[in-house]
Design a protein around this motif. Structure first.
Motif, mmCIF file in Angstrom:
data_model
loop_
_atom_site.group_PDB
_atom_site.id
_atom_site.type_symbol
_atom_site.label_atom_id
_atom_site.label_comp_id
_atom_site.label_asym_id
_atom_site.label_seq_id
_atom_site.Cartn_x
_atom_site.Cartn_y
_atom_site.Cartn_z
ATOM 1 N N ARG A 1 39.566 45.249 38.089
ATOM 2 C CA ARG A 1 40.280 43.928 37.454
ATOM 3 C C ARG A 1 39.358 43.755 36.197
ATOM 4 O O ARG A 1 38.248 43.192 36.281
ATOM 5 N N VAL A 2 40.281 43.805 35.277
ATOM 6 C CA VAL A 2 39.272 43.683 33.820
ATOM 7 C C VAL A 2 39.209 42.072 33.506
ATOM 8 O O VAL A 2 40.193 41.419 33.375
ATOM 9 N N ALA A 3 38.028 41.580 33.102
ATOM 10 C CA ALA A 3 38.068 40.337 33.120
ATOM 11 C C ALA A 3 36.635 39.988 32.521
ATOM 12 O O ALA A 3 35.671 40.714 32.542
ATOM 13 N N ASP A 4 36.590 39.010 31.590
ATOM 14 C CA ASP A 4 35.289 38.442 31.182
ATOM 15 C C ASP A 4 34.679 37.366 32.022
ATOM 16 O O ASP A 4 35.469 36.649 32.358
ATOM 17 N N VAL A 5 33.445 37.592 32.353
ATOM 18 C CA VAL A 5 32.835 36.599 33.417
ATOM 19 C C VAL A 5 32.804 35.274 33.012
ATOM 20 O O VAL A 5 32.571 34.146 33.647
ATOM 21 N N ARG A 6 32.954 35.040 31.627
ATOM 22 C CA ARG A 6 32.884 33.598 31.115
ATOM 23 C C ARG A 6 34.338 32.987 31.024
ATOM 24 O O ARG A 6 34.527 31.814 30.653
ATOM 25 N N ASP A 7 35.197 33.758 31.336
ATOM 26 C CA ASP A 7 36.895 33.371 31.312
ATOM 27 C C ASP A 7 37.095 32.336 32.561
ATOM 28 O O ASP A 7 37.101 33.091 33.799
ATOM 29 N N PRO A 8 37.805 31.381 32.298
ATOM 30 C CA PRO A 8 37.939 30.423 33.440
ATOM 31 C C PRO A 8 39.014 31.192 34.306
ATOM 32 O O PRO A 8 39.250 30.626 35.445
ATOM 33 N N ALA A 9 39.844 31.862 33.626
ATOM 34 C CA ALA A 9 40.962 32.860 34.556
ATOM 35 C C ALA A 9 40.317 33.816 35.431
ATOM 36 O O ALA A 9 41.174 34.333 36.230
ATOM 37 N N LEU A 10 39.115 33.852 35.675
ATOM 38 C CA LEU A 10 38.147 34.695 36.562
ATOM 39 C C LEU A 10 38.525 34.498 37.938
ATOM 40 O O LEU A 10 38.662 35.399 38.799
ATOM 41 N N ALA A 11 39.015 33.247 38.163
ATOM 42 C CA ALA A 11 39.628 32.763 39.552
ATOM 43 C C ALA A 11 40.449 33.654 40.042
ATOM 44 O O ALA A 11 40.617 34.139 41.345
ATOM 45 N N GLY A 12 41.526 33.945 39.202
ATOM 46 C CA GLY A 12 42.327 34.855 39.698
ATOM 47 C C GLY A 12 42.159 36.370 39.970
ATOM 48 O O GLY A 12 42.648 36.898 40.759
ATOM 49 N N ARG A 13 41.016 36.887 39.380
ATOM 50 C CA ARG A 13 40.682 38.024 39.516
ATOM 51 C C ARG A 13 39.681 38.354 40.761
ATOM 52 O O ARG A 13 39.594 39.359 41.266
ATOM 53 N N LEU A 14 39.172 37.077 41.201
ATOM 54 C CA LEU A 14 38.643 37.103 42.487
ATOM 55 C C LEU A 14 39.455 36.681 43.801
ATOM 56 O O LEU A 14 38.794 37.040 44.830
ATOM 57 N N ALA A 15 40.712 36.955 43.499
ATOM 58 C CA ALA A 15 41.677 36.843 44.785
ATOM 59 C C ALA A 15 41.518 37.581 46.015
ATOM 60 O O ALA A 15 41.289 38.754 45.401
ATOM 61 N N ARG B 1 27.721 52.291 45.616
ATOM 62 C CA ARG B 1 27.256 52.313 46.743
ATOM 63 C C ARG B 1 28.212 51.598 47.864
ATOM 64 O O ARG B 1 28.348 52.107 49.020
ATOM 65 N N LEU B 2 28.840 50.603 47.253
ATOM 66 C CA LEU B 2 29.874 49.783 48.313
ATOM 67 C C LEU B 2 31.316 50.539 48.660
ATOM 68 O O LEU B 2 31.749 50.629 49.526
ATOM 69 N N ALA B 3 31.531 51.390 47.556
ATOM 70 C CA ALA B 3 32.649 52.066 47.666
ATOM 71 C C ALA B 3 32.741 53.208 48.675
ATOM 72 O O ALA B 3 33.499 53.509 49.129
ATOM 73 N N ALA B 4 31.383 53.584 49.027
ATOM 74 C CA ALA B 4 31.303 54.656 49.968
ATOM 75 C C ALA B 4 30.567 54.278 51.329
ATOM 76 O O ALA B 4 30.623 54.935 52.047
ATOM 77 N N SER B 5 30.499 52.669 51.533
ATOM 78 C CA SER B 5 30.070 52.035 52.715
ATOM 79 C C SER B 5 31.233 52.115 53.798
ATOM 80 O O SER B 5 32.301 51.624 53.184
ATOM 81 N N PRO B 6 30.929 52.349 54.840
ATOM 82 C CA PRO B 6 32.138 52.253 55.856
ATOM 83 C C PRO B 6 32.074 50.756 56.367
ATOM 84 O O PRO B 6 32.870 50.300 57.189
ATOM 85 N N ASP B 7 31.025 49.975 56.063
ATOM 86 C CA ASP B 7 31.014 48.508 56.410
ATOM 87 C C ASP B 7 31.516 47.712 55.423
ATOM 88 O O ASP B 7 31.712 46.448 55.670
ATOM 89 N N VAL B 8 32.442 48.076 54.365
ATOM 90 C CA VAL B 8 32.927 47.364 53.429
ATOM 91 C C VAL B 8 34.472 47.624 53.589
ATOM 92 O O VAL B 8 34.966 48.713 53.229
ATOM 93 N N LYS B 9 35.306 46.698 53.639
ATOM 94 C CA LYS B 9 36.950 47.103 53.612
ATOM 95 C C LYS B 9 37.413 47.618 52.336
ATOM 96 O O LYS B 9 38.297 48.251 52.199
ATOM 97 N N LYS B 10 37.004 46.606 51.126
ATOM 98 C CA LYS B 10 37.501 46.868 49.723
ATOM 99 C C LYS B 10 36.367 46.563 48.888
ATOM 100 O O LYS B 10 35.766 45.373 49.141
ATOM 101 N N VAL B 11 36.471 47.064 47.787
ATOM 102 C CA VAL B 11 35.642 46.630 46.603
ATOM 103 C C VAL B 11 36.641 46.216 45.254
ATOM 104 O O VAL B 11 37.428 47.124 44.894
ATOM 105 N N ILE B 12 36.287 45.176 44.679
ATOM 106 C CA ILE B 12 37.091 44.683 43.786
ATOM 107 C C ILE B 12 35.724 44.835 42.415
ATOM 108 O O ILE B 12 34.754 44.075 42.359
ATOM 109 N N ALA B 13 36.278 45.648 41.625
ATOM 110 C CA ALA B 13 35.380 45.788 40.348
ATOM 111 C C ALA B 13 35.810 45.134 39.294
ATOM 112 O O ALA B 13 36.955 45.236 38.967
ATOM 113 N N ILE B 14 34.855 44.431 38.920
ATOM 114 C CA ILE B 14 34.983 43.390 37.785
ATOM 115 C C ILE B 14 34.314 43.707 36.613
ATOM 116 O O ILE B 14 33.043 43.614 36.641
ATOM 117 N N ASP B 15 34.781 43.834 35.268
ATOM 118 C CA ASP B 15 34.245 44.006 34.082
ATOM 119 C C ASP B 15 35.024 43.850 32.935
ATOM 120 O O ASP B 15 36.044 43.862 33.063
#
Length: 389
Positions: A86-100, A60-74
């Motif tokens: 951005r491939v990442a486990d949500v329990r990994d402390p390195a997740l901070a880098g994936r949310l940049a 939905r967000l990928a098709a939204s004109p109101d969203v600049k960019k979508v970062i998909a994390i899984d």
């Protein structure tokens, strides 16, 4: 759209039927305060973007004109194009880098499957939420949106119908799915003190329905009879996954802030549910119902503790006042949502939340108790298994 949850009636009306609105679905789901139109388009990160609610929202967000960019994390790369994976486990402390670069994070990567073992499920859900909140704060994300459930209000025979959104969260702090969600909400409540400057929004959908949604509520309708307990008639409020995704997009666009519930307008009475579904109900004493369910859970026959049974026999309808005041309305009514659930149940059979083969569901004509205590064949099988162990 595939949604697997593994990894309302208005306060001011007394009408039992879902409320019909004259505005089109597009008009009501795009309604938002005028002051949000001038806000810069956000970069939105979505966890669990390869499956379930996260995938539906990412599309939905990928098709939204109101969203600049979508970062998909899984933990696995999904099949959606036009987004940054951005491939990442949500329990990994390195997740901070994936949310940049993210302005908003929507955390939808939870394990709510009825058959999941309680301890690893709780560890995944709570650790994942803790990590997301910490990583978002470290990355200076402005807002985190957590998807939980209206189950956190608890299901009790004396619940007012509907519950106000600011009611205390009265779910039991036990090993159930609701207990997981309550702990997630406690993390959200503590977050402003631990992470000042980062807003946290909690979104609480009613009982979800949609393609391949699998919960104890949906399995309740796979049984030969609908269970009720003496002295309390359930009321039914649903939330179609499409409406949940629409409400999440609405909050991402700035249409609403703060915690809120989302679901169909109004609720259905038990007799309406029986009429629509064609299923008959069986009424049993509460003590027998919960006692038998707990014994069956203890010996491994049923997947969930007896406390979860409350959510199919007691009301937990929520008045979605915050969204209504913001101008958002659901596109799907309770009757339509129930029909979606019924269409999805075809070919499936469950007893007390446990999926079974068709022949087991019809093994006895004593269907009046089958929804709670199971069939004699299932109980005998469980006893034989435990004796052999």
């Amino acid at each position: 759209m595939t949604v697997t949850l593994s990894r309302r009636k208005h306060t001011v009306t007394n009408a039992r039927r879902p409320v019909r609105h004259e505005r089109s679905d597009q008009q009501r789901n795009q309604a938002q305060p005028n002051n949000t139109r001038d806000q810069p388009m956000p970069v939105v990160a979505v966890t669990g973007a390869a499956h379930g609610i996260g995938r539906a929202l990412t599309l939905r967000l990928a098709a939204s004109p109101d969203v600049k960019k979508v970062i998909a994390i899984d933990s696995d790369r999904g099949d959606i194009t036009g987004v940054t994976w951005r491939v990442a486990d949500v329990r990994d402390p390195a997740l901070a880098g994936r949310l940049a670069g993210a302005d908003i994070v929507v955390h939808a990567d939870h394990d709510l499957a009825p058959d999941s073992e309680a301890r690893p499920r709780r560890a995944y859900n709570v650790r994942g939420t803790q990590t997301v909140l910490t990583a978002a704060a470290a990355g200076r994300v402005g807002r985190v949106v957590l998807v939980t459930s209206a189950m956190v209000y608890g299901a009790r025979p004396d619940n007012p119908v509907p519950l106000a959104e600011d009611m205390p969260l009265a779910a039991d702090t036990d090993s159930s799915v609701a207990g997981d969600l309550l702990e997630i909400e406690q993390l959200a409540h503590r977050s402003p003190r631990a992470n000042p400057g980062m807003a946290v929004t909690v979104v609480r959908p009613a009982a979800l329905v949609g393609d391949n949604v699998d919960t104890l509520v949906t399995r309740h309708f796979e049984a030969p009879r609908l269970l009720t307990v003496k002295g309390c008639a359930p009321r039914w409020q649903f939330c179609h996954v499409d409406d949940l995704v629409s409400a999440l997009e609405f909050t991402v666009r700035g249409g609403i802030t703060g915690d809120f519930a989302v679901g169909c307008d109004g609720w259905l009475e038990q007799d309406e549910v029986e009429e629509i579904s064609g299923l008959k109900s069986v009424e049993l004493p509460a003590r027998l119902t919960f006692g038998a369910a707990q014994r069956l859970h203890r010996v491994g026959v049923t997947p969930a503790p007896a406390i979860d049974l409350r959510y199919v026999v007691y009301p937990w309808v929520v008045d979605c006042a915050a969204l209504r005041a913001a101008g958002w309305r659901p596109a799907v009514g309770n009757a339509e949502a129930l029909q979606v659930l019924l269409d999805q149940r075809k070919g499936r059979h469950a007893l007390a939340g446990r999926r079974i083969a068709r022949k087991e569901a019809t093994i006895t004509a004593a269907g009046a108790t089958v929804a709670v205590i199971g069939t004699a064949a299932i109980v005998r099988r469980a006893r034989r298994r435990h004796r052999s162990d």
